[in-house]
Write an enzyme that holds these catalytic residues in place. Sequence first.
Site, PDB file in Angstrom:
ATOM      1  N   ASP A   1     -16.604  -7.151  -6.719  1.00 52.65           N
ATOM      2  CA  ASP A   1     -17.882  -7.000  -6.191  1.00 52.65           C
ATOM      3  C   ASP A   1     -18.916  -6.083  -6.655  1.00 52.65           C
ATOM      4  OD1 ASP A   1     -17.177  -4.548  -5.535  1.00 52.65           O
ATOM      5  OD2 ASP A   1     -17.159  -4.895  -3.123  1.00 52.65           O
TER       6      ASP A   1
ATOM      7  N   ASP B   1     -22.075  -4.859  -1.815  1.00 49.42           N
ATOM      8  CA  ASP B   1     -21.971  -3.965  -0.855  1.00 49.42           C
ATOM      9  C   ASP B   1     -23.390  -2.953  -0.681  1.00 49.42           C
ATOM     10  OD1 ASP B   1     -19.674  -4.836   0.167  1.00 49.42           O
ATOM     11  OD2 ASP B   1     -18.231  -3.459  -0.615  1.00 49.42           O
TER      12      ASP B   1
ATOM     13  N   ASP C   1     -21.117  -2.413  -5.873  1.00 46.35           N
ATOM     14  CA  ASP C   1     -21.279  -1.452  -4.830  1.00 46.35           C
ATOM     15  C   ASP C   1     -22.466  -0.654  -5.173  1.00 46.35           C
ATOM     16  OD1 ASP C   1     -18.537  -2.085  -3.498  1.00 46.35           O
ATOM     17  OD2 ASP C   1     -17.808  -1.605  -5.443  1.00 46.35           O
TER      18      ASP C   1
HETATM   19  N1  DCP Z   1     -14.538   2.592  -0.387  1.00 47.04           N
HETATM   20  C1  DCP Z   1     -14.703   3.509   0.558  1.00 47.04           C
HETATM   21  N2  DCP Z   1     -14.910   2.936   1.643  1.00 47.04           N
HETATM   22  C2  DCP Z   1     -14.811   1.720   2.060  1.00 47.04           C
HETATM   23  C3  DCP Z   1     -14.753   0.787   1.111  1.00 47.04           C
HETATM   24  C4  DCP Z   1     -14.588   1.317  -0.396  1.00 47.04           C
HETATM   25  O1  DCP Z   1     -14.917   4.901   0.381  1.00 47.04           O
HETATM   26  N3  DCP Z   1     -14.979   1.425   3.186  1.00 47.04           N
HETATM   27  C5  DCP Z   1     -14.417   3.137  -1.884  1.00 47.04           C
HETATM   28  C6  DCP Z   1     -13.070   3.045  -2.588  1.00 47.04           C
HETATM   29  C7  DCP Z   1     -13.543   2.225  -3.606  1.00 47.04           C
HETATM   30  C8  DCP Z   1     -14.967   2.224  -3.687  1.00 47.04           C
HETATM   31  O2  DCP Z   1     -15.593   2.577  -2.704  1.00 47.04           O
HETATM   32  O3  DCP Z   1     -12.759   2.973  -4.784  1.00 47.04           O
HETATM   33  C9  DCP Z   1     -15.458   0.845  -4.099  1.00 47.04           C
HETATM   34  O4  DCP Z   1     -14.644  -0.006  -3.306  1.00 47.04           O
HETATM   35  P1  DCP Z   1     -14.189  -1.589  -4.056  1.00 47.04           P
HETATM   36  O5  DCP Z   1     -13.022  -2.052  -2.967  1.00 47.04           O
HETATM   37  O6  DCP Z   1     -15.355  -2.336  -4.439  1.00 47.04           O
HETATM   38  O7  DCP Z   1     -13.439  -1.040  -5.359  1.00 47.04           O
HETATM   39  P2  DCP Z   1     -13.561  -1.150  -6.812  1.00 47.04           P
HETATM   40  O8  DCP Z   1     -15.088  -1.132  -7.085  1.00 47.04           O
HETATM   41  O9  DCP Z   1     -13.119   0.059  -7.215  1.00 47.04           O
HETATM   42  O10 DCP Z   1     -12.909  -2.335  -7.591  1.00 47.04           O
HETATM   43  P3  DCP Z   1     -13.566  -3.998  -7.592  1.00 47.04           P
HETATM   44  O11 DCP Z   1     -13.628  -3.873  -9.121  1.00 47.04           O
HETATM   45  O12 DCP Z   1     -12.382  -4.643  -7.329  1.00 47.04           O
HETATM   46  O13 DCP Z   1     -14.883  -4.192  -6.853  1.00 47.04           O
HETATM   47 MG    MG Z   2     -16.364  -2.711  -6.130  1.00 44.24          MG
END
Ligand code: DCP
Ligand code: MG
Length: 376
Positions: free
Chosen positions: A205, A300, A207
Amino acid sequence: ELEMPAFIATKVSQYSCQRKTTLDNYNKKFTDAFEVMAENYEFKENEIFCLEFLRAASLLKSLPFSVTRMKDIQGLPCMGDQVRDIIEEIIEEGESSRVKEVLNDERYKAFKQFTSVFGVGVKTSEKWYRMGLRTVEEVKADKTLKLSKMQKAGFLYYEDLVSCVSKAEADAVSLIVKNTVCSFLPDALVTITGGFRRGKNIGHDIDFLITNPGPREDDELLHKVIDLWKKQGLLLYCDIIESTFVKEQLPSRKVDAMDHFQKCFAILKLYQPRVDNSTCNTSKKLGMAEVKDWKAIRVDLVITPFEQYAYALLGWTGSRQFGRDLRRYAAHERKMILDNHALYDRRKRIFLKSGSEEEIFAHLGLDYVQPWERNA
Ligand code: DCP
Ligand code: MG
């Protein structure tokens, strides 16, 4: 003969926030295996074993060399018996029979498929598995199932969503988000977080963190952005969560708790002019007019008050394991509570303010770790 400065295993911290973990992973063979084991324990809701493998994976990702002998992991933290057994198997046989077993396991395979659908977690997977369902196709075909709005979108855009987001797509969406937000609040700060901020070139995704440094606040910003995208036909799905933040409330001690920011889990329609492929089968079947010229992308959006921006940025940049270890380090080594909103010193009974990530690390007595070194 000159010797390389010796790598001192006993000096490696058990906390990933005291290590540097770039995307250069010299131990992918091992860490991929551990991640399969961790995921299988997650599906079984065995948090202890899941974390043991995630910590081990994270530790090997930070090593500046490839592990080739058992001697290489001597003295390292996070290397429990289960972990060592798998490392030994991989060193000796080139692969692990235990990992192979998991990869062939009916339950693991079904859960892996189910959880790849947006809106489907372990609980729903469990339910479907107990009903005898095994594949995404079987779930799709079962018209008796009651799906949430999120899961319906998950199935509707399944192919696009599992295909992962590229850096180029993230940049394109970033422009759209910035332009829309700034049309309502010209001074707003829009920052890409998550994996892309850590230097990854693919993600599941995109963020974004949005804050307004000026005196002006706009509680309606997120709604305005979403409404405009709806009008423009760019919004395929959206779930707005209103803020549940309460001032003066102590930060959450739960390591994986959701934060309290106003946010939106959305699926955006990203137009991407396709090369002319009128000779290919699908376009013949569809007729040229129906060739899909867009891709569904998971986005997000998180809105943060400016005073909490640094904490939100640190939390949302991840990685997940890096965040877990920061909070664990704060609690166990500093008697402080850290979450995505604040840092609280339990001894002094005060909130520690920070205007930047550097200040948060300083409050915790940690050396600064750059975003691209947080791929734990
Ligand atoms: N996070 C958070 N609270 C949430 C959801 C996520 O603090 N409710 C944080 C932890 C993750 C980061 O935000 O490291 C981003 O979430 P992702 O699930 O999108 O993870 P990544 O961006 O690191 O990986 P991807 O490449 O799968 O999107
Ligand atoms: Mg992400």
